[in-house]
Design an enzyme around this catalytic site. Structure first.
Site, PDB file in Angstrom:
ATOM      1  N   VAL A  40       0.837  -1.198   0.000  1.00 21.98           N
ATOM      2  CA  VAL A  40       0.000   0.000   0.000  1.00 21.98           C
ATOM      3  C   VAL A  40       0.873   1.250   0.000  1.00 21.98           C
ATOM      4  CG1 VAL A  40      -1.889   1.226   1.137  1.00 21.98           C
ATOM      5  CG2 VAL A  40      -1.773  -1.258   1.276  1.00 21.98           C
ATOM      6  N   HIS A 124       6.936   3.670   9.858  1.00 19.74           N
ATOM      7  CA  HIS A 124       6.262   3.378  11.120  1.00 19.74           C
ATOM      8  C   HIS A 124       7.362   2.989  12.121  1.00 19.74           C
ATOM      9  CE1 HIS A 124       2.897   2.562  13.634  1.00 19.74           C
ATOM     10  NE2 HIS A 124       2.715   1.277  13.390  1.00 19.74           N
TER      11      HIS A 124
END
Ligand SMILES: NC(=O)C1=CN([C@@H]2O[C@H](COP(=O)(O)OP(=O)(O)OC[C@H]3O[C@@H](n4cnc5c(N)ncnc54)[C@H](O)[C@@H]3O)[C@@H](O)[C@H]2O)C=CC1
Ligand SMILES: CC(=O)[C@](C)(O)C(=O)O
Ligand SMILES: [Mg+2]
Ligand SMILES: [Mg+2]
Length: 348
Positions: A40, A124
């Site tokens: 993604v 992240h």
């Protein structure tokens, strides 16, 4: 850096005014950016950098859907598309954009692909912060940096193509070369971030894990389902219940919030609605604070990380996730939603 007043607290942010795309290109001109993972975030970031003239290659497991999508997007096997480890070896700025569980599974091999002076880039803080569970401890001779888009990778791309962008946070966990921050900011600009705000790996992962389990996804789905079910329990039709819970929000009210804030949305509704919303908002807020406190504790303690790694490390994790998504899709509420969407004038 621009100093911006965020509700009385001054923060430094970076926009392309402070750090131009030309400057970003100059900082990255000798880099080979290897995007590992074409799921993604990978496509959004890789295609935006490619359009911005950055030297990008992609690493992905060969032959699967993601590999084929990279080929369809113009990455050429053996030239700009490689198996994951080969791309990691060729890269000088390695974007670790496999799934978080995938990062854990591949880290022992990826670590061996890193060279002195490389930058290891995350979107992240998960892998680095929860190192006791993930085992991701980068070597001391690389930069360890983060640019975390505050939005889906799909919108990282669509907003870029629309001339807009998705805001991103940035952080430097380790600066071996003395250039870690400029490599971070350059990459943040090159992926098309609307603006960049400073964070730490810890603050990014704690807020992100909370937000996606809370207002942005989990809480949102839960409160929508709760209201829909109460309306249906009292005899309202699926169409009426869905319109009053979802369609009006997405097609009208949330757009007013995005345009000019919550008071703007309230002020553009009836005074009847304003009175009621102002009376009931604190009740809902106070009812969910304990749930949010529990959620943040579960994030901070690493319980959420354990849950993610236990379940998403299974070979069939995608099939299991899809099966749960199908339960939502096939529920009366979201089948009613599909019918409502189809009735939008633009879809008829
Ligand atoms: N999805 C999003 O929009 C956002 C994601 N992030 C972060 O970006 C990173 C990438 O996230 P996504 O793109 O959602 O990842 P994803 O779940 O789409 O996976 C990316 C790729 O990793 C591959 N992969 C998974 N397990 C693997 C394994 N064991 N070995 C080899 N390849 C494997 C998959 O085939 C997939 O192509 C994560 O750290 C995520 O937390 C940050 C912001 C938003
Ligand atoms: C899209 C995003 O920012 C999330 C919800 O944190 C994620 O996909 O991990
Ligand atoms: Mg997020
Ligand atoms: Mg997230």
């Amino acid at each position: 850096m621009a100093n911006i007043d965020f509700g009385g607290v001054t923060e430094e942010v970076i926009t392309s005014e402070e750090f131009s795309l030309d400057k970003a290109r100059d900082v990255l001109k000798n880099e080979t950016v290897a995007v590992l993972g074409y799921g993604v975030q990978g496509p959004g970031q890789a295609l935006n950098m490619k359009d911005n003239g950055i030297n990008v290659i992609v690493g992905q497991r060969e032959g699967g859907e993601s590999w084929n999508r990279a080929v369809a997007d113009g990455f050429v096997p053996g030239e700009t598309l490689f198996p994951i480890e080969e791309a990691a070896k060729k890269g000088t700025l390695i974007q670790f954009l496999l799934s978080d569980a995938g990062q854990v599974a591949t880290w022992p091999k990826i670590k061996e692909c890193l060279n002195k002076g490389d930058a290891l880039y995350f979107s992240h803080g998960f892998g680095v912060v929860y190192k006791d569970q993930t085992g991701i401890i980068p070597p001391e001779n690389v930069d360890v940096i983060l640019v975390a888009p505050k939005g889906s990778g799909r919108t990282v791309r669509t907003n870029f193509l629309a001339g807009s962008g998705i805001n991103s946070s940035f952080a430097v966990h380790q600066d071996f070369t003395g250039r870690a921050k400029e490599r971070t900011l350059a990459t943040g600009i090159a992926i098309g971030s609307g603006y960049l705000f400073s964070t730490t790996f810890e603050k990014e992962v704690y807020s992100d894990l909370t937000g996606e389990r809370g207002v942005l996804m989990g809480c949102l789905a839960g409160v929508m389902e709760a209201q829909y079910n109460v309306l249906r329990k009292h005899g309202h039709s699926p169409s009426e219940a869905f319109n009053e819970t979802v369609e009006e929000l997405t097609q009208s009210l949330i757009r007013l919030v995005a345009e000019n804030g919550m008071d703007w949305m309230f002020g553009n509704c009836s005074t009847t609605a304003q009175r009621g919303a102002l009376d009931w908002s604190p009740k809902f807020r106070d009812a969910v604070v304990p749930v949010f406190d529990d959620l943040y504790e579960s994030v901070l303690s690493g319980k959420e990380t354990k849950r993610v790694l236990d379940v998403n490390s299974a070979p069939d994790y995608r099939e299991k996730l899809q099966a749960e998504l199908d339960i939502i899709k096939n529920s009366e509420m979201w089948k009613a939603g599909a019918a409502v969407r189809a009735l939008r004038p633009e879809n008829r």
